[in-house]
Design an enzyme around this catalytic site. Structure first.
Site, PDB file in Angstrom:
ATOM      1  N   ASP A  24       0.818  -1.207   0.000  1.00  0.00           N
ATOM      2  CA  ASP A  24       0.000   0.000   0.000  1.00  0.00           C
ATOM      3  C   ASP A  24       0.855   1.262   0.000  1.00  0.00           C
ATOM      4  O   ASP A  24       0.422   2.308   0.483  1.00  0.00           O
ATOM      5  CB  ASP A  24      -0.906   0.007   1.236  1.00  0.00           C
ATOM      6  N   THR A  29       6.134   7.111  -2.083  1.00  0.00           N
ATOM      7  CA  THR A  29       7.026   6.099  -1.488  1.00  0.00           C
ATOM      8  C   THR A  29       7.405   5.049  -2.521  1.00  0.00           C
ATOM      9  O   THR A  29       8.559   4.635  -2.629  1.00  0.00           O
ATOM     10  CB  THR A  29       6.330   5.437  -0.281  1.00  0.00           C
ATOM     11  N   ARG A  33      11.222   4.101  -3.963  1.00  0.00           N
ATOM     12  CA  ARG A  33      11.829   2.748  -4.000  1.00  0.00           C
ATOM     13  C   ARG A  33      12.189   2.355  -5.434  1.00  0.00           C
ATOM     14  O   ARG A  33      13.223   1.743  -5.666  1.00  0.00           O
ATOM     15  CB  ARG A  33      10.889   1.745  -3.340  1.00  0.00           C
ATOM     16  N   LYS A  97      -5.358   0.998   2.302  1.00  0.00           N
ATOM     17  CA  LYS A  97      -4.809   2.042   3.179  1.00  0.00           C
ATOM     18  C   LYS A  97      -5.711   3.257   3.061  1.00  0.00           C
ATOM     19  O   LYS A  97      -5.971   3.732   1.949  1.00  0.00           O
ATOM     20  CB  LYS A  97      -3.403   2.394   2.700  1.00  0.00           C
ATOM     21  N   LYS A 136      -6.489   0.024   6.589  1.00  0.00           N
ATOM     22  CA  LYS A 136      -5.294   0.263   7.397  1.00  0.00           C
ATOM     23  C   LYS A 136      -5.042   1.749   7.591  1.00  0.00           C
ATOM     24  O   LYS A 136      -5.269   2.544   6.666  1.00  0.00           O
ATOM     25  CB  LYS A 136      -4.070  -0.356   6.716  1.00  0.00           C
ATOM     26  N   GLU A 177      -2.419   0.631  13.190  1.00  0.00           N
ATOM     27  CA  GLU A 177      -0.957   0.565  13.061  1.00  0.00           C
ATOM     28  C   GLU A 177      -0.267   1.744  13.751  1.00  0.00           C
ATOM     29  O   GLU A 177      -0.031   2.788  13.134  1.00  0.00           O
ATOM     30  CB  GLU A 177      -0.560   0.523  11.572  1.00  0.00           C
ATOM     31  N   LYS A 219      -1.336  -3.762  14.364  1.00  0.00           N
ATOM     32  CA  LYS A 219      -0.121  -3.863  13.536  1.00  0.00           C
ATOM     33  C   LYS A 219       0.963  -2.987  14.169  1.00  0.00           C
ATOM     34  O   LYS A 219       1.122  -1.819  13.803  1.00  0.00           O
ATOM     35  CB  LYS A 219      -0.435  -3.426  12.095  1.00  0.00           C
ATOM     36  N   SER A 261       7.394  -4.409   9.303  1.00  0.00           N
ATOM     37  CA  SER A 261       8.830  -4.740   9.327  1.00  0.00           C
ATOM     38  C   SER A 261       9.690  -3.517   9.624  1.00  0.00           C
ATOM     39  O   SER A 261      10.791  -3.668  10.175  1.00  0.00           O
ATOM     40  CB  SER A 261       9.266  -5.423   8.038  1.00  0.00           C
ATOM     41  N   ARG A 297       8.387  -3.830   3.229  1.00  0.00           N
ATOM     42  CA  ARG A 297       9.774  -3.915   2.769  1.00  0.00           C
ATOM     43  C   ARG A 297      10.392  -5.306   2.968  1.00  0.00           C
ATOM     44  O   ARG A 297      11.069  -5.818   2.076  1.00  0.00           O
ATOM     45  CB  ARG A 297      10.627  -2.861   3.488  1.00  0.00           C
TER      46      ARG A 297
HETATM   47  P1  13P Z   1       7.085  -2.079   6.391  1.00  0.00           P
HETATM   48  O1  13P Z   1       6.908  -3.546   6.648  1.00  0.00           O
HETATM   49  O2  13P Z   1       7.977  -1.762   5.246  1.00  0.00           O
HETATM   50  O3  13P Z   1       7.427  -1.329   7.648  1.00  0.00           O
HETATM   51  O4  13P Z   1       5.680  -1.504   5.954  1.00  0.00           O
HETATM   52  C1  13P Z   1       4.548  -1.892   6.636  1.00  0.00           C
HETATM   53  C2  13P Z   1       3.489  -0.909   6.418  1.00  0.00           C
HETATM   54  O5  13P Z   1       2.384  -1.260   6.141  1.00  0.00           O
HETATM   55  C3  13P Z   1       3.826   0.507   6.580  1.00  0.00           C
HETATM   56  O6  13P Z   1       2.662   1.227   6.703  1.00  0.00           O
END
Ligand code: 13P
Length: 345
Positions: A24, A29, A33, A97, A136, A177, A219, A261, A297
């Site tokens: 998402d 972003t 990447r 998201k 999310k 999150e 999360k 992550s 990631r």
């Molecule tokens: P990462 O696992 O790269 O931290 O991303 C998770 C995520 O959903 C960020 O909002």
């Protein structure tokens, strides 16, 4: 006892022995990447990348839900089949998201507030019509001298709780999150204390806003030292600190915890998740919730590097994604070992 109507979806996401694929990234972003990997930053390349992820053979055996971005949920594969339908065919739930990003917070230098509540009720209805069954919202906490402030933690927790209540009203499971960032030289203990405080305040706000805990997913970050901290403790210490913190603050009614992550490498994120699940299997007090993953990631990056935007590398990139998904699946059972990695020798 009456079950909350969304509890079954929440359980499918986190308690069915699979994890989530976070894909998402906002356009900004994703483009960043792509630029770092030498890939053209166009809408078509973003679409091709997301199609590659979604159509990875066997993904549904490891992944229960995929979190999409607004651009992505409206997209389709080369033959015109909507991504949401491809996910459904693969046995993967579609999520979205819905925050509009972390913005500098007034009167709080160095801190951010996540925005996106205006018009959220209507947007949730639109996403639900498009096939999303969960959503999310990410709030971030930075650690620095004098940070985080309680004012920033409270404002973000309040927004998270209002978002979660709106999701449940619209029939979507909220993924809540609250992320304590890894950037900086802070210690494991500083991250532990900040994570405990943030989660306490988040659950207080969820209670006040009437959010049904059975019908949500948490999360969080793992409890980790900052990336620039000279002391990087072993996997064991991180697993213990994370479990201790979560046991203190996450109510038993929450069905599952799906870690982000946060900038960890794929193998480290798998190893730490694995250790937590292995500890949980052997400790005297069983955990009241499941522990799974919702990585972006740590699951996507190896595949992105392999792909490099080249159609000829699509299959190899899908194998790299599938490999990380299988490593994380093994980590749910405490069965991941470094020997699963190609470079283990
Ligand atoms: P990462 O696992 O790269 O931290 O991303 C998770 C995520 O959903 C960020 O909002």
């Amino acid at each position: 006892m009456m079950q909350h109507p969304l509890a079954a979806t929440a359980n499918t996401l986190v308690a069915g022995g699979r994890g989530l694929l976070a894909m998402d990234e906002s356009n900004g972003t994703c483009n960043k990447r792509f630029a770092a990997a030498g890939i053209a930053q166009t809408m078509e390349m973003r679409r091709a990348w997301r199609e590659l992820l979604i159509t990875t053979p066997g993904l549904g055996a490891c992944i229960s839900g995929a979190i999409l971005y607004d651009e992505t949920i409206h997209q389709a594969d080369d033959h015109g089949t909507p991504f949401v339908d491809l996910l459904t065919q693969a046995g993967i739930l579609a999520g979205i998201k819905v925050d509009s990003g972390a913005k500098p917070m007034a009167a709080h230098p160095g801190e951010t507030i996540t925005e996106g509540l205006d018009g959220l009720r209507e947007r949730l209805q639109d996403y639900s019509r498009l096939g999303a069954v969960f959503a999310k919202w990410r709030a971030v906490t930075a650690l620095d001298k004098g940070l985080p402030t309680t004012g920033c933690i409270e404002a973000n927790a309040h927004a998270l709780a209002r978002y979660a209540a709106l999701c449940q009203e619209a029939g979507l499971v909220p993924i809540v999150e609250p992320e304590v960032l890894m950037a900086g030289p802070h210690t494991l203990e500083q991250c532990r204390a900040a994570t405990e405080k943030v989660l306490h305040i988040v659950f207080e706000q969820l209670y006040r806003q009437g959010v049904a805990l059975e019908a949500m997913v948490l999360k969080p970050n793992m409890v980790l030292p900052g990336l620039a901290c000279p002391q990087q403790p072993p996997v064991e210490d991180i697993a213990e600190a994370t479990l201790q913190t979560l046991r203190r603050v996450v109510p038993a009614a929450v069905p599952g915890i799906a870690f982000l992550s946060g900038g960890q490498s794929g193998p480290l994120a798998s190893a730490r998740l694995n250790r937590m699940n292995a500890l949980a299997r052997t400790c005297a007090n069983p955990l009241p919730w499941t522990l799974t993953f919702s990585f972006a990631r740590a699951i996507q990056m190896p595949a992105l590097t392999v792909w490099h935007g080249e159609p000829s590398r699509r299959t190899a990139a899908q194998s790299a994604l599938h490999h990380r998904a299988r490593c994380n699946l093994a980590a749910l059972h405490g069965e991941y070992t470094h020997s699963m990695e190609p470079d283990h020798a």
